[in-house]
Design a protein around this motif. Sequence first.
Motif, PDB file in Angstrom:
ATOM      1  N   GLU A  15      46.497  21.147  23.723  1.00 14.23           N
ATOM      2  CA  GLU A  15      45.156  20.995  23.158  1.00 14.23           C
ATOM      3  C   GLU A  15      44.922  22.120  22.161  1.00 14.23           C
ATOM      4  O   GLU A  15      45.312  23.272  22.422  1.00 14.23           O
ATOM      5  CB  GLU A  15      44.131  21.132  24.278  1.00 14.23           C
ATOM      6  CG  GLU A  15      43.724  19.821  24.870  1.00 14.23           C
ATOM      7  CD  GLU A  15      42.567  20.005  25.829  1.00 14.23           C
ATOM      8  OE1 GLU A  15      41.496  20.460  25.395  1.00 14.23           O
ATOM      9  OE2 GLU A  15      42.776  19.695  27.009  1.00 14.23           O
ATOM     10  N   ALA A  16      44.241  21.804  21.065  1.00  7.08           N
ATOM     11  CA  ALA A  16      44.015  22.821  20.019  1.00  7.08           C
ATOM     12  C   ALA A  16      43.329  24.058  20.597  1.00  7.08           C
ATOM     13  O   ALA A  16      43.623  25.193  20.197  1.00  7.08           O
ATOM     14  CB  ALA A  16      43.179  22.223  18.892  1.00  7.08           C
ATOM     15  N   ALA A  17      42.445  23.832  21.589  1.00  7.87           N
ATOM     16  CA  ALA A  17      41.667  24.950  22.136  1.00  7.87           C
ATOM     17  C   ALA A  17      42.544  26.026  22.773  1.00  7.87           C
ATOM     18  O   ALA A  17      42.136  27.181  22.879  1.00  7.87           O
ATOM     19  CB  ALA A  17      40.663  24.416  23.166  1.00  7.87           C
ATOM     20  N   VAL A  18      43.758  25.672  23.178  1.00 11.45           N
ATOM     21  CA  VAL A  18      44.659  26.678  23.775  1.00 11.45           C
ATOM     22  C   VAL A  18      44.903  27.801  22.760  1.00 11.45           C
ATOM     23  O   VAL A  18      44.989  28.979  23.113  1.00 11.45           O
ATOM     24  CB  VAL A  18      46.003  26.027  24.194  1.00 11.45           C
ATOM     25  CG1 VAL A  18      47.039  27.077  24.574  1.00 11.45           C
ATOM     26  CG2 VAL A  18      45.781  25.052  25.349  1.00 11.45           C
ATOM     27  N   MET A  68      48.235  25.937  11.541  1.00 11.85           N
ATOM     28  CA  MET A  68      48.467  25.095  12.720  1.00 11.85           C
ATOM     29  C   MET A  68      48.640  23.628  12.323  1.00 11.85           C
ATOM     30  O   MET A  68      47.861  23.100  11.539  1.00 11.85           O
ATOM     31  CB  MET A  68      47.319  25.235  13.703  1.00 11.85           C
ATOM     32  CG  MET A  68      47.373  26.553  14.437  1.00 11.85           C
ATOM     33  SD  MET A  68      46.663  26.489  16.081  1.00 11.85           S
ATOM     34  CE  MET A  68      45.029  25.912  15.801  1.00 11.85           C
ATOM     35  N   TYR A  69      49.660  22.993  12.878  1.00 10.33           N
ATOM     36  CA  TYR A  69      49.806  21.550  12.725  1.00 10.33           C
ATOM     37  C   TYR A  69      48.884  20.921  13.758  1.00 10.33           C
ATOM     38  O   TYR A  69      49.209  20.882  14.939  1.00 10.33           O
ATOM     39  CB  TYR A  69      51.253  21.132  13.008  1.00 10.33           C
ATOM     40  CG  TYR A  69      52.168  21.331  11.831  1.00 10.33           C
ATOM     41  CD1 TYR A  69      52.176  20.414  10.790  1.00 10.33           C
ATOM     42  CD2 TYR A  69      53.000  22.440  11.760  1.00 10.33           C
ATOM     43  CE1 TYR A  69      53.000  20.597   9.695  1.00 10.33           C
ATOM     44  CE2 TYR A  69      53.835  22.621  10.665  1.00 10.33           C
ATOM     45  CZ  TYR A  69      53.832  21.695   9.637  1.00 10.33           C
ATOM     46  OH  TYR A  69      54.644  21.884   8.566  1.00 10.33           O
ATOM     47  N   ARG A  78      42.052  16.623  20.041  1.00 13.45           N
ATOM     48  CA  ARG A  78      42.631  17.472  18.987  1.00 13.45           C
ATOM     49  C   ARG A  78      43.828  18.201  19.587  1.00 13.45           C
ATOM     50  O   ARG A  78      43.684  18.982  20.520  1.00 13.45           O
ATOM     51  CB  ARG A  78      41.621  18.506  18.487  1.00 13.45           C
ATOM     52  CG  ARG A  78      40.628  17.939  17.524  1.00 13.45           C
ATOM     53  CD  ARG A  78      40.361  18.845  16.329  1.00 13.45           C
ATOM     54  NE  ARG A  78      41.428  18.874  15.327  1.00 13.45           N
ATOM     55  CZ  ARG A  78      41.723  17.884  14.479  1.00 13.45           C
ATOM     56  NH1 ARG A  78      41.049  16.774  14.505  1.00 13.45           N
ATOM     57  NH2 ARG A  78      42.690  18.035  13.605  1.00 13.45           N
ATOM     58  N   VAL A  79      45.010  17.875  19.091  1.00 11.18           N
ATOM     59  CA  VAL A  79      46.206  18.524  19.635  1.00 11.18           C
ATOM     60  C   VAL A  79      46.916  19.314  18.542  1.00 11.18           C
ATOM     61  O   VAL A  79      46.690  19.107  17.356  1.00 11.18           O
ATOM     62  CB  VAL A  79      47.177  17.509  20.282  1.00 11.18           C
ATOM     63  CG1 VAL A  79      46.560  16.817  21.458  1.00 11.18           C
ATOM     64  CG2 VAL A  79      47.661  16.500  19.270  1.00 11.18           C
ATOM     65  N   VAL A  80      47.764  20.239  18.995  1.00 14.27           N
ATOM     66  CA  VAL A  80      48.433  21.161  18.089  1.00 14.27           C
ATOM     67  C   VAL A  80      49.896  21.245  18.474  1.00 14.27           C
ATOM     68  O   VAL A  80      50.234  21.250  19.654  1.00 14.27           O
ATOM     69  CB  VAL A  80      47.772  22.565  18.238  1.00 14.27           C
ATOM     70  CG1 VAL A  80      48.612  23.644  17.615  1.00 14.27           C
ATOM     71  CG2 VAL A  80      46.380  22.586  17.641  1.00 14.27           C
TER      72      VAL A  80
END
Length: 423
Positions: free
Chosen positions: A49-52, A68-69, A78-80
């Motif tokens: 998760e992007a929040a990580v 960030m991709y 939202r993933v990264v």
Amino acid sequence: MCPPNLKALGGTSDIFPSDSDAWQQLESLARHTAHLYGFREIRTPLIEEAAVFTGALGSTTEVVTKQMYQFEDRGGRRVVLRPEGTASIVRAFIEKGLDKTGGLVRLYYMGPMFRAERPQAGRRRQFHQFGAEMFGSASPYSDVETIAVLKRILDSWGLTGWKLKINSLGTPEDRSRILDFIRQKLEPHKDKFSPEELERLEKNPLRILDSKEPVCQVLCGAIDFSEVIADESLDRFDQVLRTLGHMDIPFERDPLLVRGLDYYTHTVFEVVHPALGAQDALGGGGRYDGLVQGMGGVSTTAVGFAIGLERVLIALEALKAVPATTKQPAVYVATTDPAEIPEGLLQAEQLRERSIEAVVNLEDRPLKRQFDQANKLGCRFVIVRGAAEREKKVVTVKDMNSREQRELTQADWLATMADLVKE
Ligand code: HAM
């Protein structure tokens, strides 16, 4: 239909067997060294998760703002693609409840990371890190031991000529004094800064110390923020430096070293190598005592580092010390008649059962071409199967180095091959 000329994306690379042997050797030496210090491997997902990352690395760091991709997956999350390992590992550490158990946890990892940077030598969009993280010790000696692992890994690779730069950012309280101090020192020169630098000065003055702008470098060069760091933090840092000296680990204090990620407290360090040019950092790390709590866990101290493997290979190439390709099949099983191939397959299996690497001819083709292939593959021995061998109940073996040929009996050919390969 696929469009023609499909290519790997810019900044990503294929690693073919001519290079993957060297990669495997670097990886296994690093693994071995990490084990010597009690570290064990953790493997975390490549996507998170992007929040990580957004909170952990700092919302004003370049990795988060530009590199960030990120994308929305089919479920609208939202993933990264992970840009680094530390935040993923802290997420996993908390998710597993390791923050609640106390005690020391030592983890290492290796694998691809992704940053959308402009590709150039030593700067890839998919690159590989070997990293190690130690949780649960606030002792300055844990900083030293972490650096000792890093050094021993570099030594195991035969890497020479690197330099360890080190600095301290103190506690979070020290850090806010550092930020005020930098603002105070640079405010009078605001008119000399670009809009981008001005934004850095406002939002996170530490980031201005990373600036490549000559004017910033000159002005920042005069800053030594150790004067606003509390005595206790300076004493702690002093103990780290003294112990590094005691362990014969050479270092250079760099008062401007702040690292590009925001989670660091106290000791920060970087290993640089002259063969790398502009992207001169082989690896870096430091303490991040606030991150576990900052990501929702029970307050846990931590320290770690990561090394960029592509950059290590660039430095080893410059030193002409890239590990040589050593893996070649030992035996080629050739057949004079295609009817012999099924027996050849069985014979190769028997060799593999003895852990002897073997390649077998699979095609109806002249013996000469099979020998050419054995040569190309670097096989030391060729076994020839044909009607004559079958009649005489023997196994013919040719040593490709001495050109000597001999006949082995069916009863003891396997044991003899095992001895020959070992020689
Ligand atoms: P980092 O300094 O961002 O730290 O990355 C560590 C190393 O990864 C760099 O020194 C470099 O060798 C390599 N690297 C970074 N970006 C690229 C790129 N675009 N292309 C090729 N190599 C690259 C971290 O990632 C922290 N997680 C280290 C750490 C672990 N701190 C505490 N624990």
